[in-house]
Design an enzyme around this catalytic site. Structure first.
Site, PDB file in Angstrom:
ATOM      1  N   LYS A 164     -10.684  -8.690  -8.308  1.00 48.61           N
ATOM      2  CA  LYS A 164     -11.284  -7.363  -8.375  1.00 48.61           C
ATOM      3  C   LYS A 164     -10.480  -6.411  -9.226  1.00 48.61           C
ATOM      4  O   LYS A 164     -11.012  -5.619  -9.969  1.00 48.61           O
ATOM      5  CB  LYS A 164     -11.311  -6.745  -6.963  1.00 48.61           C
ATOM      6  CG  LYS A 164     -12.415  -7.259  -6.092  1.00 48.61           C
ATOM      7  CD  LYS A 164     -12.614  -6.309  -4.923  1.00 48.61           C
ATOM      8  CE  LYS A 164     -12.518  -7.086  -3.635  1.00 48.61           C
ATOM      9  NZ  LYS A 164     -13.095  -6.555  -2.460  1.00 48.61           N
ATOM     10  N   LYS A 216       0.817  -1.212   0.000  1.00 50.92           N
ATOM     11  CA  LYS A 216       0.000   0.000   0.000  1.00 50.92           C
ATOM     12  C   LYS A 216       0.852   1.263   0.000  1.00 50.92           C
ATOM     13  O   LYS A 216       0.462   2.270  -0.581  1.00 50.92           O
ATOM     14  CB  LYS A 216      -0.988  -0.015   1.163  1.00 50.92           C
ATOM     15  CG  LYS A 216      -2.134  -0.989   0.892  1.00 50.92           C
ATOM     16  CD  LYS A 216      -3.024  -1.180   2.091  1.00 50.92           C
ATOM     17  CE  LYS A 216      -3.920  -2.394   1.883  1.00 50.92           C
ATOM     18  NZ  LYS A 216      -4.523  -2.839   3.151  1.00 50.92           N
ATOM     19  N   LYS A 257      -6.392 -15.944 -11.713  1.00 47.21           N
ATOM     20  CA  LYS A 257      -7.781 -16.181 -11.320  1.00 47.21           C
ATOM     21  C   LYS A 257      -8.569 -14.889 -11.373  1.00 47.21           C
ATOM     22  O   LYS A 257      -7.997 -13.804 -11.513  1.00 47.21           O
ATOM     23  CB  LYS A 257      -7.829 -16.806  -9.927  1.00 47.21           C
ATOM     24  CG  LYS A 257      -7.007 -16.056  -8.899  1.00 47.21           C
ATOM     25  CD  LYS A 257      -7.091 -16.734  -7.543  1.00 47.21           C
ATOM     26  CE  LYS A 257      -6.404 -15.879  -6.503  1.00 47.21           C
ATOM     27  NZ  LYS A 257      -7.018 -15.858  -5.206  1.00 47.21           N
TER      28      LYS A 257
END
Ligand code: TRP
Length: 332
Positions: free
Chosen positions: A198, A113, A195
């Site tokens: 989001k 982050k 996979k």
């Protein structure tokens, strides 16, 4: 026998997709009949990365609606918002005294982050795992259904629980990652790479909010080739993925038919994708429609949140009393 306690948090960012459904939600739905379950919308956590709250209310409503549409039952599990349980903030404060700056700084998600938002490296971001530990420990939960990316946070929660117990006396059980005895189902993306997720290629991921035509378009665009030339050939990834998706949403006979066509080199991928698209539409449409009805029913959502907060609040208050006592904050 007392039921084991399950706790998990769902971030109110992004839309739920097929990977969330088969990888997590479907398991939560099974757990609610067996365990005492607390499922929480992590709205406070979202402030560490999404300080703009203009859309927060809509996101929270959507996440609740989508989860209920997938089968979470507010009468079985406690389905609640993190910010409605004030005791979370209090336990978070105590746990912050047991968390070291060094260990927080080396957390993988924190480092990621920092890279993503270098201009907003706030203390909440650093102590994100402490808040998560507070969520779990507030219910003295032992089973935490989460994906691989959360394992480090759980290890930290175990450390905080053990440190607390060591310093102030045995209060908290150790929480562990849990997936209901089954391998987590990975739902492959439609571009043959990785996979469904989001954040990556939106066109390779099927969201529970996608309309019928969009679902059809996404599936028809999936990569295929000329088909195998030798009987019983191994499948390339992107073809295997289509079969994996078919296994999730189509009838077993349908899957067998296309597998037989593949093995005899007579497969027509256009037909297979059409079939998969229709089966996918049949799977997603009812969930989407149900979620939409719930999402726009403010009265119902309010009742859900109130009911959830009542259940979670009761458990939180019991724990916080024990914690205050253990720390030595009871002066009379
Ligand atoms: N950090 C979790 C995620 O990113 C969400 C979360 C918040 C959570 N509190 C939790 C998960 C407590 C499990 C338990 O998905």
């Amino acid at each position: 026998m007392e039921k084991a306690i399950v706790m998990s948090g769902i971030r109110p960012t992004g839309f739920l997709h097929l990977g969330n459904y088969f990888g997590a939600l479907r398991n939560y739905v099974k757990m609610q009949d067996t365990y005492t379950c607390y499922f929480m919308v992590a709205d406070l956590h979202s402030l560490t990365t999404h300080p703009d709250t203009k859309e927060l209310k809509h996101h929270v409503a959507r996440v609740l609606a989508e989860n209920i549409a997938c089968g979470l039952d507010p009468d079985k599990a406690a389905l609640y918002c993190q910010s409605h349980i004030r005791e979370t903030a209090e336990l978070y404060l105590y746990l912050n005294m047991l968390a070291y700056k060094g260990e927080l700084e080396k957390t993988t998600t924190f480092k990621d982050k920092v890279r993503l938002q270098p201009d907003n490296v706030n203390a909440g971001l650093l102590t994100y795992p402490v808040l998560q530990a507070a969520d779990i420990m507030l219910h003295r939960a032992t089973l935490v259904p989460v994906g691989k990316d959360q394992e480090q946070h759980l290890e930290m929660a175990r450390n905080f629980a053990n440190r607390f117990n060591h310093r102030y006396g045995q209060v908290f059980p150790e929480p562990h990652a849990f997936n209901f005895g089954e391998e987590l189902v990975k739902v492959p993306s439609l571009d043959g790479a990785g996979k469904m997720s989001k954040s990556e290629n939106q066109y390779a991921t099927i969201y529970l909010a996608d309309d019928d035509d969009l679902i059809r378009k996404k599936i028809m665009k999936a990569k295929t080739d000329q088909g195998p030339t030798e009987p019983n050939s191994p499948m390339p990834d992107y073809i295997e993925n289509l079969f994996l998706l078919m296994k999730l949403v189509s009838a077993p006979e349908v899957l067998q038919t296309f597998e037989a066509h593949y093995n005899s080199c007579t497969i027509r991928y256009g037909d297979m994708k059409k079939q998969l698209a229709e089966d996918m539409v049949r799977f997603v449409a009812p969930i989407r429609e149900k979620a939409e009805a719930i999402r726009t029913d403010e009265k119902y959502l309010r009742e859900v949140m109130e009911k959830g907060a009542e259940k979670a609040g009761k458990s939180a208050k019991e724990t916080i009393e024990i914690v205050r006592e253990a720390i030595g904050l009871k002066y009379y």
